[in-house]
Design a protein around this motif. Structure first.
Motif, PDB file in Angstrom:
ATOM      1  N   LEU A 187      -2.247 -16.200  -9.030  1.00 23.23           N
ATOM      2  CA  LEU A 187      -2.160 -15.972  -7.596  1.00 23.23           C
ATOM      3  C   LEU A 187      -1.319 -17.036  -6.911  1.00 23.23           C
ATOM      4  N   LYS A 188      -0.626 -16.605  -5.867  1.00 21.63           N
ATOM      5  CA  LYS A 188       0.246 -17.476  -5.081  1.00 21.63           C
ATOM      6  C   LYS A 188      -0.221 -17.471  -3.630  1.00 21.63           C
ATOM      7  N   PRO A 189       0.109 -18.510  -2.885  1.00 15.78           N
ATOM      8  CA  PRO A 189      -0.282 -18.507  -1.456  1.00 15.78           C
ATOM      9  C   PRO A 189       0.225 -17.282  -0.710  1.00 15.78           C
ATOM     10  N   GLU A 190       1.375 -16.759  -1.112  1.00 22.08           N
ATOM     11  CA  GLU A 190       1.906 -15.569  -0.427  1.00 22.08           C
ATOM     12  C   GLU A 190       1.139 -14.297  -0.749  1.00 22.08           C
ATOM     13  N   ASP A 191       0.187 -14.356  -1.652  1.00 23.60           N
ATOM     14  CA  ASP A 191      -0.696 -13.214  -1.916  1.00 23.60           C
ATOM     15  C   ASP A 191      -1.849 -13.151  -0.911  1.00 23.60           C
ATOM     16  N   THR A 192      -1.965 -14.165  -0.072  1.00 25.69           N
ATOM     17  CA  THR A 192      -3.024 -14.186   0.934  1.00 25.69           C
ATOM     18  C   THR A 192      -2.882 -12.996   1.876  1.00 25.69           C
ATOM     19  N   ALA A 193      -3.950 -12.219   1.993  1.00 32.56           N
ATOM     20  CA  ALA A 193      -3.920 -10.996   2.804  1.00 32.56           C
ATOM     21  C   ALA A 193      -5.292 -10.347   2.768  1.00 32.56           C
ATOM     22  N   VAL A 194      -5.465  -9.368   3.645  1.00 33.65           N
ATOM     23  CA  VAL A 194      -6.589  -8.451   3.501  1.00 33.65           C
ATOM     24  C   VAL A 194      -6.131  -7.335   2.576  1.00 33.65           C
ATOM     25  N   TYR A 195      -6.923  -7.076   1.569  1.00 33.10           N
ATOM     26  CA  TYR A 195      -6.583  -6.050   0.581  1.00 33.10           C
ATOM     27  C   TYR A 195      -7.428  -4.806   0.846  1.00 33.10           C
ATOM     28  N   TYR A 196      -6.744  -3.674   0.896  1.00 33.53           N
ATOM     29  CA  TYR A 196      -7.383  -2.393   1.172  1.00 33.53           C
ATOM     30  C   TYR A 196      -7.194  -1.461  -0.014  1.00 33.53           C
ATOM     31  N   CYS A 197      -8.219  -0.686  -0.307  1.00 33.40           N
ATOM     32  CA  CYS A 197      -8.027   0.418  -1.237  1.00 33.40           C
ATOM     33  C   CYS A 197      -7.997   1.715  -0.437  1.00 33.40           C
ATOM     34  N   ALA A 198      -7.298   2.685  -0.981  1.00 33.69           N
ATOM     35  CA  ALA A 198      -7.131   3.965  -0.316  1.00 33.69           C
ATOM     36  C   ALA A 198      -7.095   5.069  -1.353  1.00 33.69           C
ATOM     37  N   ALA A 199      -7.514   6.254  -0.932  1.00 34.94           N
ATOM     38  CA  ALA A 199      -7.540   7.417  -1.810  1.00 34.94           C
ATOM     39  C   ALA A 199      -6.635   8.502  -1.263  1.00 34.94           C
ATOM     40  N   SER A 200      -5.981   9.205  -2.160  1.00 31.15           N
ATOM     41  CA  SER A 200      -5.104  10.295  -1.750  1.00 31.15           C
ATOM     42  C   SER A 200      -5.107  11.372  -2.826  1.00 31.15           C
ATOM     43  N   THR A 201      -4.902  12.612  -2.396  1.00 32.19           N
ATOM     44  CA  THR A 201      -4.882  13.709  -3.367  1.00 32.19           C
ATOM     45  C   THR A 201      -3.581  13.746  -4.148  1.00 32.19           C
ATOM     46  N   ARG A 219       1.205   6.285   4.903  1.00 31.48           N
ATOM     47  CA  ARG A 219       1.088   7.584   5.580  1.00 31.48           C
ATOM     48  C   ARG A 219       0.521   8.659   4.667  1.00 31.48           C
ATOM     49  N   GLY A 220       0.555   8.430   3.349  1.00 27.94           N
ATOM     50  CA  GLY A 220       0.084   9.449   2.423  1.00 27.94           C
ATOM     51  C   GLY A 220      -1.390   9.366   2.080  1.00 27.94           C
ATOM     52  N   MET A 221      -2.088   8.400   2.646  1.00 30.29           N
ATOM     53  CA  MET A 221      -3.478   8.177   2.273  1.00 30.29           C
ATOM     54  C   MET A 221      -4.432   9.053   3.078  1.00 30.29           C
ATOM     55  N   ASP A 222      -5.480   9.514   2.397  1.00 26.83           N
ATOM     56  CA  ASP A 222      -6.484  10.349   3.044  1.00 26.83           C
ATOM     57  C   ASP A 222      -7.704   9.546   3.490  1.00 26.83           C
ATOM     58  N   TYR A 223      -8.061   8.515   2.733  1.00 28.79           N
ATOM     59  CA  TYR A 223      -9.237   7.704   3.043  1.00 28.79           C
ATOM     60  C   TYR A 223      -8.910   6.243   2.808  1.00 28.79           C
ATOM     61  N   TRP A 224      -9.546   5.395   3.625  1.00 30.48           N
ATOM     62  CA  TRP A 224      -9.330   3.944   3.548  1.00 30.48           C
ATOM     63  C   TRP A 224     -10.654   3.212   3.481  1.00 30.48           C
ATOM     64  N   GLY A 225     -10.636   2.076   2.783  1.00 30.93           N
ATOM     65  CA  GLY A 225     -11.744   1.152   2.869  1.00 30.93           C
ATOM     66  C   GLY A 225     -11.537   0.192   4.031  1.00 30.93           C
ATOM     67  N   GLU A 226     -12.528  -0.689   4.224  1.00 32.52           N
ATOM     68  CA  GLU A 226     -12.480  -1.633   5.336  1.00 32.52           C
ATOM     69  C   GLU A 226     -11.690  -2.896   4.995  1.00 32.52           C
ATOM     70  N   GLY A 227     -11.446  -3.130   3.733  1.00 35.03           N
ATOM     71  CA  GLY A 227     -10.659  -4.283   3.329  1.00 35.03           C
ATOM     72  C   GLY A 227     -11.506  -5.465   2.893  1.00 35.03           C
ATOM     73  N   THR A 228     -10.901  -6.319   2.074  1.00 32.61           N
ATOM     74  CA  THR A 228     -11.532  -7.566   1.633  1.00 32.61           C
ATOM     75  C   THR A 228     -10.473  -8.655   1.675  1.00 32.61           C
ATOM     76  N   LEU A 229     -10.854  -9.818   2.186  1.00 35.29           N
ATOM     77  CA  LEU A 229      -9.898 -10.900   2.409  1.00 35.29           C
ATOM     78  C   LEU A 229      -9.723 -11.743   1.156  1.00 35.29           C
ATOM     79  N   VAL A 230      -8.475 -11.953   0.799  1.00 36.99           N
ATOM     80  CA  VAL A 230      -8.113 -12.853  -0.290  1.00 36.99           C
ATOM     81  C   VAL A 230      -7.298 -13.995   0.302  1.00 36.99           C
ATOM     82  N   THR A 231      -7.752 -15.211   0.064  1.00 37.82           N
ATOM     83  CA  THR A 231      -7.048 -16.388   0.542  1.00 37.82           C
ATOM     84  C   THR A 231      -6.698 -17.272  -0.651  1.00 37.82           C
ATOM     85  N   VAL A 232      -5.415 -17.568  -0.793  1.00 33.63           N
ATOM     86  CA  VAL A 232      -4.944 -18.393  -1.900  1.00 33.63           C
ATOM     87  C   VAL A 232      -4.449 -19.708  -1.323  1.00 33.63           C
TER      88      VAL A 232
END
Length: 122
Positions: free
Chosen positions: A86-100, A107-120
């Motif tokens: 991991l690098k400091p530039e990987d710091t972000a909120v990470y989201y998973c999404a589902a699509s058919t 824009r192609g995603m049907d469902y989203w999670g709330e996200g989880t914060l990663v800090t490097v």
């Protein structure tokens, strides 16, 4: 309807590793492609990695290729993102999404999670 819940974020030193999980509700998990995005402060949400419903195809952003691995366990309705070197530039909120259909665009995603914060830290 699919509900997605991410977990596994946290604070890690540069060079370290984290594994994110995204647990999905519903009985049709394997019919959805799953995609990870991330959003750094003040920046747009960007594609990180995607995996087909069967798990036999994966795609990565150039910035994470060779360091991150996306996988899924359809029996557990869960998708993972293993993040190494991991690098400091990987710091972000990470989201998973589902699509058919498998997409790399938000824009192609049907469902989203709330996200989880990663800090490097450097």
């Amino acid at each position: 309807q699919v509900q997605l819940v991410e977990s596994g974020g946290g604070l890690v030193e540069a060079g370290g590793s984290l594994r994110l999980s995204c647990a999905a509700s519903g009985r049709t998990f394997s019919s959805y492609a799953m995609t990870w995005f991330r959003q750094a402060p003040g920046k747009e949400r960007r594609f990180v990695a995607a995996i087909a419903g069967s798990g036999n195809s994966t795609y990565y952003a150039d910035s994470v290729k060779g360091r991150f691995t996306v996988s899924r366990d359809n029996a557990k309705n869960t998708v993972y993102l293993q993040m190494n070197s991991l690098k400091p530039e990987d710091t972000a909120v990470y989201y998973c999404a589902a699509s058919t259909q498998l997409h790399t665009s938000t824009r192609g995603m049907d469902y989203w999670g709330e996200g989880t914060l990663v800090t490097v830290s450097s």
